[in-house]
Design a protein around this motif. Structure first.
Motif, PDB file in Angstrom:
ATOM      1  N   ASN A  26     -44.328  47.142  23.014  1.00 45.52           N
ATOM      2  CA  ASN A  26     -45.091  48.306  23.463  1.00 45.52           C
ATOM      3  C   ASN A  26     -44.189  49.390  24.045  1.00 45.52           C
ATOM      4  OD1 ASN A  26     -48.333  48.051  23.463  1.00 45.52           O
ATOM      5  ND2 ASN A  26     -47.398  46.013  23.526  1.00 45.52           N
ATOM      6  N   ASN A  27     -42.965  49.434  23.550  1.00 46.85           N
ATOM      7  CA  ASN A  27     -42.050  50.549  23.796  1.00 46.85           C
ATOM      8  C   ASN A  27     -41.495  50.612  25.216  1.00 46.85           C
ATOM      9  OD1 ASN A  27     -40.672  52.733  22.542  1.00 46.85           O
ATOM     10  ND2 ASN A  27     -42.029  54.198  23.573  1.00 46.85           N
ATOM     11  N   TYR A  28     -41.346  49.478  25.869  1.00 44.35           N
ATOM     12  CA  TYR A  28     -40.691  49.417  27.169  1.00 44.35           C
ATOM     13  C   TYR A  28     -39.226  49.014  26.998  1.00 44.35           C
ATOM     14  CZ  TYR A  28     -44.992  49.551  30.018  1.00 44.35           C
ATOM     15  OH  TYR A  28     -46.155  49.918  30.640  1.00 44.35           O
ATOM     16  N   ASN A  29     -38.387  49.517  27.885  1.00 46.12           N
ATOM     17  CA  ASN A  29     -37.085  48.895  28.099  1.00 46.12           C
ATOM     18  C   ASN A  29     -37.343  47.622  28.903  1.00 46.12           C
ATOM     19  OD1 ASN A  29     -35.623  51.217  27.056  1.00 46.12           O
ATOM     20  ND2 ASN A  29     -36.037  52.226  29.018  1.00 46.12           N
ATOM     21  N   VAL A  30     -36.805  46.497  28.454  1.00 45.16           N
ATOM     22  CA  VAL A  30     -37.109  45.220  29.094  1.00 45.16           C
ATOM     23  C   VAL A  30     -35.831  44.552  29.593  1.00 45.16           C
ATOM     24  CG1 VAL A  30     -38.075  42.905  28.779  1.00 45.16           C
ATOM     25  CG2 VAL A  30     -39.154  44.874  27.649  1.00 45.16           C
ATOM     26  N   ILE A  31     -35.835  44.193  30.877  1.00 45.92           N
ATOM     27  CA  ILE A  31     -34.766  43.358  31.419  1.00 45.92           C
ATOM     28  C   ILE A  31     -35.260  41.920  31.457  1.00 45.92           C
ATOM     29  CG2 ILE A  31     -33.359  42.787  33.441  1.00 45.92           C
ATOM     30  CD1 ILE A  31     -32.378  45.299  32.228  1.00 45.92           C
ATOM     31  N   ILE A  32     -34.620  41.060  30.668  1.00 47.02           N
ATOM     32  CA  ILE A  32     -34.928  39.628  30.640  1.00 47.02           C
ATOM     33  C   ILE A  32     -34.093  38.958  31.722  1.00 47.02           C
ATOM     34  CG2 ILE A  32     -34.773  37.509  29.285  1.00 47.02           C
ATOM     35  CD1 ILE A  32     -34.947  39.377  26.758  1.00 47.02           C
ATOM     36  N   ASN A  33     -34.752  38.292  32.650  1.00 44.32           N
ATOM     37  CA  ASN A  33     -34.047  37.581  33.718  1.00 44.32           C
ATOM     38  C   ASN A  33     -34.218  36.077  33.540  1.00 44.32           C
ATOM     39  OD1 ASN A  33     -35.151  36.319  36.702  1.00 44.32           O
ATOM     40  ND2 ASN A  33     -32.984  36.838  36.508  1.00 44.32           N
ATOM     41  N   TYR A  34     -33.138  35.353  33.812  1.00 39.49           N
ATOM     42  CA  TYR A  34     -33.198  33.892  33.802  1.00 39.49           C
ATOM     43  C   TYR A  34     -32.261  33.375  34.885  1.00 39.49           C
ATOM     44  CZ  TYR A  34     -28.529  33.676  31.734  1.00 39.49           C
ATOM     45  OH  TYR A  34     -27.177  33.794  31.532  1.00 39.49           O
ATOM     46  N   ASN A  35     -32.427  32.100  35.214  1.00 39.74           N
ATOM     47  CA  ASN A  35     -31.517  31.455  36.151  1.00 39.74           C
ATOM     48  C   ASN A  35     -30.834  30.266  35.482  1.00 39.74           C
ATOM     49  OD1 ASN A  35     -30.135  30.583  38.437  1.00 39.74           O
ATOM     50  ND2 ASN A  35     -31.900  29.496  39.284  1.00 39.74           N
ATOM     51  N   LYS A  36     -31.620  29.276  35.034  1.00 40.10           N
ATOM     52  CA  LYS A  36     -31.046  28.069  34.450  1.00 40.10           C
ATOM     53  C   LYS A  36     -31.193  27.995  32.922  1.00 40.10           C
ATOM     54  CE  LYS A  36     -31.903  25.401  38.683  1.00 40.10           C
ATOM     55  NZ  LYS A  36     -32.651  24.266  39.289  1.00 40.10           N
ATOM     56  N   SER A  37     -32.188  28.655  32.382  1.00 37.93           N
ATOM     57  CA  SER A  37     -32.493  28.523  30.951  1.00 37.93           C
ATOM     58  C   SER A  37     -31.710  29.544  30.129  1.00 37.93           C
ATOM     59  CB  SER A  37     -33.996  28.669  30.712  1.00 37.93           C
ATOM     60  OG  SER A  37     -34.720  27.719  31.454  1.00 37.93           O
ATOM     61  N   LYS A  38     -30.388  29.402  30.130  1.00 38.56           N
ATOM     62  CA  LYS A  38     -29.518  30.388  29.479  1.00 38.56           C
ATOM     63  C   LYS A  38     -29.777  30.510  27.978  1.00 38.56           C
ATOM     64  CE  LYS A  38     -24.657  31.603  28.788  1.00 38.56           C
ATOM     65  NZ  LYS A  38     -23.240  31.241  29.066  1.00 38.56           N
ATOM     66  N   LYS A  39     -29.813  29.384  27.270  1.00 35.69           N
ATOM     67  CA  LYS A  39     -29.968  29.445  25.817  1.00 35.69           C
ATOM     68  C   LYS A  39     -31.302  30.056  25.417  1.00 35.69           C
ATOM     69  CE  LYS A  39     -29.480  26.885  21.508  1.00 35.69           C
ATOM     70  NZ  LYS A  39     -30.543  27.668  20.858  1.00 35.69           N
ATOM     71  N   LEU A  40     -32.374  29.664  26.103  1.00 37.39           N
ATOM     72  CA  LEU A  40     -33.690  30.228  25.792  1.00 37.39           C
ATOM     73  C   LEU A  40     -33.694  31.733  26.007  1.00 37.39           C
ATOM     74  CD1 LEU A  40     -36.076  27.546  27.367  1.00 37.39           C
ATOM     75  CD2 LEU A  40     -35.688  27.989  24.932  1.00 37.39           C
ATOM     76  N   ALA A  41     -33.076  32.175  27.098  1.00 36.95           N
ATOM     77  CA  ALA A  41     -33.025  33.601  27.394  1.00 36.95           C
ATOM     78  C   ALA A  41     -32.193  34.350  26.356  1.00 36.95           C
ATOM     79  CB  ALA A  41     -32.456  33.825  28.789  1.00 36.95           C
ATOM     80  N   GLU A  42     -31.055  33.777  25.996  1.00 36.53           N
ATOM     81  CA  GLU A  42     -30.195  34.434  25.011  1.00 36.53           C
ATOM     82  C   GLU A  42     -30.856  34.486  23.642  1.00 36.53           C
ATOM     83  OE1 GLU A  42     -26.529  32.289  25.268  1.00 36.53           O
ATOM     84  OE2 GLU A  42     -25.757  33.579  26.886  1.00 36.53           O
ATOM     85  N   ASP A  43     -31.568  33.428  23.269  1.00 39.40           N
ATOM     86  CA  ASP A  43     -32.285  33.424  21.995  1.00 39.40           C
ATOM     87  C   ASP A  43     -33.354  34.512  21.973  1.00 39.40           C
ATOM     88  OD1 ASP A  43     -30.740  31.346  21.096  1.00 39.40           O
ATOM     89  OD2 ASP A  43     -32.272  29.796  21.409  1.00 39.40           O
ATOM     90  N   LEU A  44     -34.087  34.640  23.074  1.00 39.07           N
ATOM     91  CA  LEU A  44     -35.114  35.674  23.175  1.00 39.07           C
ATOM     92  C   LEU A  44     -34.494  37.057  23.091  1.00 39.07           C
ATOM     93  CD1 LEU A  44     -37.999  36.663  23.774  1.00 39.07           C
ATOM     94  CD2 LEU A  44     -37.494  36.371  26.216  1.00 39.07           C
TER      95      LEU A  44
END
Length: 245
Positions: A26-44
């Motif tokens: 929906n046309n937002y700039n999105v900051i994805i934050n994670y703490n422990k789930s590095k691979k899931l965050a990087e895949d996303l």
């Protein structure tokens, strides 16, 4: 119209992940934050980036003030502003009240409550001068009605509701809306390990006769982040299928 920017804490999976996908689409700039789930965050991050969406990724344990501050500062450095903060990161634990240790209690409050305090306080340094912003806190139905064997979790989620209402009153004159989403029973990792008979019982107790999805919550968050919610503040919206009325 320039893109709006959203920071979503704990967005590597579950509700946070669904929010990241929906807001990016929906046309937002999105900051994805994670703490422990590095691979899931990087895949996303990689999936959304390859699809052409405006996203970035940042590791931060929001229960630590320095790291929470760094998350918000990174957003400003990357996109120049923060329009929406979704305080989604949280943990849960099923344990009898008499068995809860100091470490259990402190970890629960550190992530679920202190984390919101830190990220919100930092975000307001940038929202207040603009007299604009949306803060969306993710609580739970158990913060509304309490959950047996989840006293520390329920307490943290109830505190989020109180924080939301008080902060909405304080920030209203600055045109900053603060609202709370209190999800019902949602199909996330938090249901892992729960007996299927119990899940079926929860489904039967829900008037809409189904378990909620992460998209149900993400859609609610998108509405609260939009201009359509400009006259809504200090409210607790509970997408729960009628489980709590």
């Amino acid at each position: 119209m320039s893109k709006k920017t959203v920071v979503i804490t704990g967005s590597s999976r579950g509700i946070g992940r669904a929010c990241a996908i929906l807001f990016a689409k929906n046309n937002y700039n999105v900051i994805i934050n994670y703490n422990k789930s590095k691979k899931l965050a990087e895949d996303l991050f990689n999936d959304l980036k390859e699809a052409g969406y405006s996203v970035d990724i940042f590791k931060a344990d929001i229960s630590n003030r320095f790291e929470a501050n760094s998350l918000i500062n990174h957003c400003i450095g990357k996109f120049g502003k923060i329009d929406v903060l979704i305080n989604n990161a949280g943990i849960s634990q099923n344990k009898l009240f008499t068995d809860i240790t100091d470490d259990d209690w402190n970890e629960m409050m550190g992530t679920n409550l202190n984390g919101i305090f830190y990220t919100t306080q930092k975000a307001l340094q940038y929202m207040l001068p603009e007299c604009s912003g949306k803060i969306i806190n993710i609580s739970s139905i158990w913060g509304m009605v309490g959950g047996s064997s989840e006293v520390h979790y329920s307490t943290s989620k109830a505190a989020i509701i109180g924080m939301t209402k008080a902060l909405a009153k304080e920030l209203g004159p600055s045109n900053i809306q603060v609202n709370c989403i209190a999800p019902g029973v949602i199909q996330t990792d938090m249901l892992n390990g729960i007996d299927e008979d119990i899940i079926e019982s929860l489904r039967e107790e829900t008037p809409l006769m189904r378990i909620g999805t992460v998209d149900d919550i993400a859609n609610c968050a998108l509405f609260l982040a939009s201009d359509k919610s400009d006259f809504i503040t200090g409210q607790v919206i509970s997408p729960n299928g009628g489980f709590v009325i």
